[in-house]
Design a protein around this motif. Structure first.
Motif, PDB file in Angstrom:
ATOM      1  N   UNK A 389      22.641   8.241  35.822  1.00  0.00           N
ATOM      2  CA  UNK A 389      21.655   7.315  36.375  1.00  0.00           C
ATOM      3  C   UNK A 389      21.962   6.836  37.775  1.00  0.00           C
ATOM      4  N   UNK A 390      23.181   7.044  38.264  1.00  0.00           N
ATOM      5  CA  UNK A 390      23.527   6.621  39.620  1.00  0.00           C
ATOM      6  C   UNK A 390      23.017   7.645  40.630  1.00  0.00           C
ATOM      7  N   UNK A 391      22.765   7.199  41.898  1.00  0.00           N
ATOM      8  CA  UNK A 391      22.326   8.152  42.935  1.00  0.00           C
ATOM      9  C   UNK A 391      23.471   9.085  43.332  1.00  0.00           C
ATOM     10  N   UNK A 392      23.122  10.330  43.665  1.00  0.00           N
ATOM     11  CA  UNK A 392      24.093  11.338  44.072  1.00  0.00           C
ATOM     12  C   UNK A 392      23.788  11.744  45.509  1.00  0.00           C
ATOM     13  N   UNK A 393      24.818  11.690  46.383  1.00  0.00           N
ATOM     14  CA  UNK A 393      24.661  12.045  47.788  1.00  0.00           C
ATOM     15  C   UNK A 393      25.777  13.002  48.182  1.00  0.00           C
ATOM     16  N   UNK A 394      25.392  14.187  48.726  1.00  0.00           N
ATOM     17  CA  UNK A 394      26.333  15.169  49.245  1.00  0.00           C
ATOM     18  C   UNK A 394      26.057  15.347  50.727  1.00  0.00           C
ATOM     19  N   UNK A 395      27.087  15.141  51.575  1.00  0.00           N
ATOM     20  CA  UNK A 395      26.926  15.221  53.030  1.00  0.00           C
ATOM     21  C   UNK A 395      27.970  16.171  53.600  1.00  0.00           C
ATOM     22  N   UNK A 396      27.613  16.860  54.671  1.00  0.00           N
ATOM     23  CA  UNK A 396      28.565  17.681  55.411  1.00  0.00           C
ATOM     24  C   UNK A 396      28.131  17.755  56.869  1.00  0.00           C
ATOM     25  N   UNK A 397      29.088  18.009  57.768  1.00  0.00           N
ATOM     26  CA  UNK A 397      28.833  18.136  59.198  1.00  0.00           C
ATOM     27  C   UNK A 397      29.234  19.530  59.649  1.00  0.00           C
ATOM     28  N   UNK A 398      28.350  20.171  60.429  1.00  0.00           N
ATOM     29  CA  UNK A 398      28.565  21.535  60.897  1.00  0.00           C
ATOM     30  C   UNK A 398      28.648  21.523  62.419  1.00  0.00           C
ATOM     31  N   UNK A 399      29.702  22.103  62.952  1.00  0.00           N
ATOM     32  CA  UNK A 399      29.861  22.243  64.409  1.00  0.00           C
ATOM     33  C   UNK A 399      29.733  23.718  64.779  1.00  0.00           C
ATOM     34  N   UNK A 400      29.035  24.079  65.846  1.00  0.00           N
ATOM     35  CA  UNK A 400      28.204  23.177  66.665  1.00  0.00           C
ATOM     36  C   UNK A 400      26.944  22.749  65.910  1.00  0.00           C
ATOM     37  N   UNK A 401      26.199  21.824  66.463  1.00  0.00           N
ATOM     38  CA  UNK A 401      25.053  21.249  65.777  1.00  0.00           C
ATOM     39  C   UNK A 401      23.848  22.161  65.737  1.00  0.00           C
ATOM     40  N   UNK A 402      22.794  21.669  65.058  1.00  0.00           N
ATOM     41  CA  UNK A 402      21.506  22.369  64.931  1.00  0.00           C
ATOM     42  C   UNK A 402      21.655  23.761  64.309  1.00  0.00           C
ATOM     43  N   UNK A 403      22.567  23.905  63.361  1.00  0.00           N
ATOM     44  CA  UNK A 403      22.713  25.163  62.625  1.00  0.00           C
ATOM     45  C   UNK A 403      22.053  24.976  61.264  1.00  0.00           C
ATOM     46  N   UNK A 404      20.989  25.694  60.971  1.00  0.00           N
ATOM     47  CA  UNK A 404      20.337  25.534  59.657  1.00  0.00           C
ATOM     48  C   UNK A 404      21.209  26.103  58.549  1.00  0.00           C
ATOM     49  N   UNK A 405      20.897  25.726  57.353  1.00  0.00           N
ATOM     50  CA  UNK A 405      21.644  26.208  56.197  1.00  0.00           C
ATOM     51  C   UNK A 405      20.864  25.992  54.916  1.00  0.00           C
ATOM     52  N   UNK A 406      21.425  26.450  53.817  1.00  0.00           N
ATOM     53  CA  UNK A 406      20.763  26.335  52.509  1.00  0.00           C
ATOM     54  C   UNK A 406      21.730  25.761  51.493  1.00  0.00           C
TER      55      UNK A 406
END
Length: 774
Positions: A389-406
């Motif tokens: 029932x708790x919210x789930x958040x997954x975050x990541x940072x990709x260098x260099x920026x503006x690189x799309x992903x799935x």
């Protein structure tokens, strides 16, 4: 019969053993040079020992060009396989030298006996290669002088008989002379050579055409053995190794004119034997050889590339179902792998792969080998544990920026939805789930476009355990069962990870390995089983659930009911006219259930046949009427509960005689009973929950004489002329109705009864809850 190393002489001079001789066209060749061996580099040599001595025969095979260990068999005589005779006096051993690449096979004979003497044979096979060697064992007996002299005399006698037979043999029959000259005893080799010789066969009176000397068939194939009879009316019987063959789906007998055919279906290794057919007193024999085909690989192993902790499964398919294969794994691979087979398919499975499992894996069959490379790479996985029932958040940072992903979950591409949001802002990528569920657990992977590196996270959703007793649908969580029946109590449970369940009765833990009473736990429910319920099983049972998210407990009451005992102290109180008054006490054992009635029966003293007077009677005294004047009666009474009638009844000790007319009955005098009593509440008030806006009633019952005055109070204040309250009293039942109560009507209500002899009161608590809207 006397046996020596060169020949066998039987008292029946027309029967004697021939062996592995040479055909006539090869007589002029040099016979001292043995043929080159295909597999054996060292053959076992003939030997001689005394009775009680030990001897070892050794055979060696070079394995330089062999992919697997060859198969070796030791025989005595023609058919006796010594592999089934190993024990105290015979041992078979084998070893392999890794440096010289030589297989060594040994046959040890321990404490030899005289009957161990004879011809032995060693056969070695590898795929389509075959090699064999014959050797003799001579066991010398321990004779006294007189015994040795007698033995030598017998030996000279049989030698003279042998020379007489040789002199009587025709000069043209050179094959028999060669057999005696070289001591050949292998009939199979003799048949193979005699096949090319021209000799006159005695014409058979029963067979127009006999069986061939030998037949060969592939394993799993079909063979037909055919004979032609001279007399079709003669009775025919087939034998295998001397045992008669009966018609079965494997052995099928056919008749075609004078031909008699036996068809053997699905030939296996154990069908390799000697077969014979008898027609009257004549018999012809043959041998069947079953050739085992090599096992070929149909589907080869495929290379595998995976990551740590993943499952590795190598699959291969061969040409024969149930074939034996051998797996080879890289050096240093731990022994956690397992193999399995189903039909023609074979698997090698490693559940949790590690970096050490990298290497080349191969499978070997008799018809070839296959191999595949397995590569296991390390991966960094983050572990998240979330409460349900708790919210789930997954975050990541990709260098260099503006690189799309799935984003992927368990290898499946994730698509945004109402409860799942995917956000990409410059170099930040995030996946948000508003309220997590059990189905959200799994392996999450983010794959940037154009890069081989991936980011992985493992999400584990945990949920505190819960016991769902509401699914029982019984009052007060009490389960009632009749003694002797089976109880299977299933209670749903929930929790992630699956909770550990413990059943307890008092301080005693109920195990899943119990015989009569046991507890079992499954994925979504737990179960208490009592095979044959007994009275001592009655009690409170506690369920304790635990997992890493918390703990939960619940209690269930089990009540085992049984038949009641009989009533007590049944007696005849009075007899008048044609009436009898009976009285008794309730049974001492009510069977763990309330007594719901009694059954009264009567019997005439003359016949003692019992008839039922009344059933389901609730009181403990009764008057039986309409009895026959002049008869004498006995009475008995059964008690009854929810299970049924008591097994036995209690009868009156005395009989009741119904007096004839004309006799005077003296009526006893009775004193008037004083029925006055102070107020007593027979049913108290019960704490009640009411819903605001819906009428609520409070009920109790009181007994008193004279009739009491009933007073209702709220919080010890008398309720007088309040239109929101209505009071009723009917035959001792007192009722207070509260019209459309609100939360302020909650409190302690008191019912007070007063008469001239005293007073009594009962209290209860009323709680008014607000109406909830969903």
């Amino acid at each position: 019969m006397y046996e020596c190393s060169k020949c066998v002489i039987s008292p029946n001079w027309s029967v004697w053993s021939l062996g592995d001789g040479q055909p006539p066209e090869e007589i002029e060749k040099q016979i001292d040079t043995p043929p080159l061996s295909i597999l054996l580099i060292e053959k076992p040599q003939s030997g001689s020992i005394n009775v009680g001595g030990d001897i070892t025969f050794t055979a060696k095979v070079e394995a330089k060009d062999l992919l697997r260990k060859p198969t070796i068999k030791w025989f005595k005589g023609k058919w006796m396989d010594l592999a089934s005779k190993t024990g105290k006096h015979l041992q078979l051993k084998e070893s392999f030298d890794r440096f010289t690449k030589i297989h060594t096979f040994e046959m040890h004979i321990i404490k030899a006996k005289e009957n161990y003497a004879g011809n032995y044979r060693c056969e070695v096979t590898y795929k389509d290669k075959f090699d064999s060697c014959s050797f003799d064992l001579e066991v010398k007996g321990l004779f006294s002088d007189s015994t040795r002299q007698t033995h030598n005399q017998k030996h000279q006698y049989y030698r003279s008989k042998q020379s007489m037979i040789l002199n009587e043999i025709d000069q043209n029959t050179t094959t028999e002379k060669i057999a005696f000259m070289y001591g050949i005893t292998d009939l199979r080799g003799l048949l193979r050579r005699l096949k090319k010789t021209k000799k006159e066969e005695k014409k058979s009176e029963a067979f127009a055409k006999r069986l061939e000397p030998a037949y060969q068939v592939d394993k799993g194939g079909k063979i037909r053995l055919v004979v032609d009879l001279a007399d079709p009316t003669v009775e025919l019987k087939w034998y295998k190794n001397g045992q008669e063959i009966r018609p079965t789906p494997k052995y099928i007998f056919e008749h075609k004119g004078t031909q008699r055919i036996m068809v053997i279906n699905n030939c296996q290794i154990n069908d390799d034997a000697a077969y014979s057919v008898s027609a009257g007193e004549e018999k012809c024999t043959t041998e069947l050889f079953v050739k085992e085909l090599p096992v070929n690989i149909v589907k080869h192993l495929e290379p595998v590339k995976t990551t740590v902790n993943e499952r590795i499964e190598l699959e291969c398919e061969v040409s024969e179902e149930g074939a034996k294969v051998k797996w080879y794994v890289p050096t240093g691979v731990r022994s956690r792998y397992r193999v399995k087979s189903e039909g023609t398919k074979h698997w090698l499975i490693i559940d949790d792969a590690t970096k050490d499992d990298t290497g080349t894996y191969s499978l070997m069959a008799t018809g070839g080998t296959t191999e595949a490379k397995v590569q296991v790479e390390r991966t960094i996985i983050l572990l998240f544990e979330m409460l349900l029932g708790q919210p789930l958040k997954l975050n990541c940072e990709i260098y260099p920026g503006n690189i799309p992903g799935r984003w992927y979950k368990n290898g499946q591409l994730i698509q945004p939805s109402e409860r799942l949001t995917i956000i990409h802002r410059t170099k930040n990528h995030s996946l948000d789930i508003e309220s997590s569920t059990i189905h959200d657990a799994g392996d999450y992977t983010f794959v940037p476009e154009g890069y081989t590196q991936t980011l992985s996270a493992k999400v584990h959703i945990i949920d505190p355990p819960r016991v769902h007793l509401e699914a029982l649908n019984v009052q007060d969580n009490t389960v009632v069962i009749v003694a002797g029946n089976k109880l299977r109590l299933e209670i749903p449970i929930s929790g992630e990870p699956a909770p550990r369940v413990v059943w307890m009765k008092g301080e005693r833990v109920i195990l899943d390995s119990g015989n009569r009473v046991r507890a079992e736990t499954f994925a979504d429910h737990t179960c208490l089983t009592i095979d044959i319920a007994e009275r001592e099983d009655t009690g409170n049972y506690k369920i304790v659930l635990q997992n890493e998210a918390g703990e939960d407990t619940a209690s269930v009451k089990i009540k085992v009911v049984d038949l009641p005992g009989p009533p007590q102290a049944v007696k005849i109180e009075e007899v008048w006219g044609n009436n009898v008054a009976l009285d008794w006490n309730p049974p001492k054992d009510n069977g763990n259930a309330p007594i719901i009635g009694y059954t009264i029966q009567k019997a005439d003293k003359k016949t003692m046949e019992w008839y039922t007077c009344i059933e389901h009677y609730h009181r403990t005294c009764i008057t039986i009427s309409d009895l026959v004047v002049g008869n004498e009666y006995f009475f008995r009474i059964y008690s009854e509960n929810m299970v049924g009638l008591s097994e036995s009844a209690t009868a009156t000790k005395d009989s009741a005689l119904i007096v004839k007319e004309g006799l005077q009955l003296k009526i006893p005098e009775y004193n008037d009973r004083d029925f006055t009593e102070p107020p007593i509440f027979t049913q108290p008030l019960i704490n009640t929950f009411a819903v605001a806006g819906y009428n609520a009633t409070l009920n109790c019952s009181v007994r008193a004489n004279p009739r009491p005055k009933v007073i209702w109070m709220k919080n010890k204040i008398t309720i007088i002329d309040d239109p929101r309250y209505r009071m009723f009293s009917n035959q001792g039942v007192c009722t207070l109705e509260i019209r459309k109560p609100c939360p302020f009507d909650g409190g302690v209500y008191t019912c007070k009864a007063v008469n001239d002899l005293g007073e009594a009161q009962v209290d209860c608590k009323l709680e008014v809850c607000e109406k909830s809207w969903t």
